[in-house]
Design a protein around this motif. Sequence first.
Motif, PDB file in Angstrom:
ATOM      1  N   HIS A  47      -1.405  -4.919   5.576  1.00 51.53           N
ATOM      2  CA  HIS A  47      -2.391  -3.952   5.118  1.00 51.53           C
ATOM      3  C   HIS A  47      -3.749  -4.564   4.768  1.00 51.53           C
ATOM      4  O   HIS A  47      -4.754  -3.846   4.729  1.00 51.53           O
ATOM      5  N   LEU A  71      -3.456   3.346   0.951  1.00 49.89           N
ATOM      6  CA  LEU A  71      -2.928   2.080   1.454  1.00 49.89           C
ATOM      7  C   LEU A  71      -3.056   0.967   0.414  1.00 49.89           C
ATOM      8  O   LEU A  71      -2.129   0.169   0.241  1.00 49.89           O
ATOM      9  N   THR A  75       0.334  -0.328  -1.295  1.00 46.35           N
ATOM     10  CA  THR A  75       0.749  -1.703  -1.024  1.00 46.35           C
ATOM     11  C   THR A  75       0.902  -2.490  -2.315  1.00 46.35           C
ATOM     12  O   THR A  75       1.884  -3.229  -2.488  1.00 46.35           O
ATOM     13  N   MET A 104       1.803   4.296   1.301  1.00 40.34           N
ATOM     14  CA  MET A 104       1.407   3.631   2.550  1.00 40.34           C
ATOM     15  C   MET A 104       1.600   4.563   3.743  1.00 40.34           C
ATOM     16  O   MET A 104       0.737   4.641   4.625  1.00 40.34           O
TER      17      MET A 104
END
Length: 122
Positions: A47, A71, A75, A104
């Motif tokens: 990521h 994201l 993460t 995510m």
Amino acid sequence: MNLHWLRPTSLFLSGVLGLAGVALAAAATHTGATYMLGNASAMCLAHAPILLGLYLGWDRIKTAAPVAILLGLGTLLFAGDLVARNFTGSGAFPMAAPIGGLGMILGWLALAAAAFFKTARQ
């Protein structure tokens, strides 16, 4: 709502996740804890470049802000929970890893949705 701080934050998180991914890979190798630390490393390293790409394409990707939030936080939450489980025996809080994983997944969905939004340059 003014979200101007999110763009540099995505670049910062890209660097932090890249750093964490490499450090976790080393820790996994040297401790043998490849299950938890290896998975955390993989998610961070997967990521980090996406957040860098969001930073670079911020003006062209209409969903960049929600993608960066989903994201980035997803993460951090997922990897952080795995790291906590490895070193302390318990996670950050109940359902932390699944919530991070869902974040995510939704982030990738929001990125895919960007294909249907026009940008100023189109």
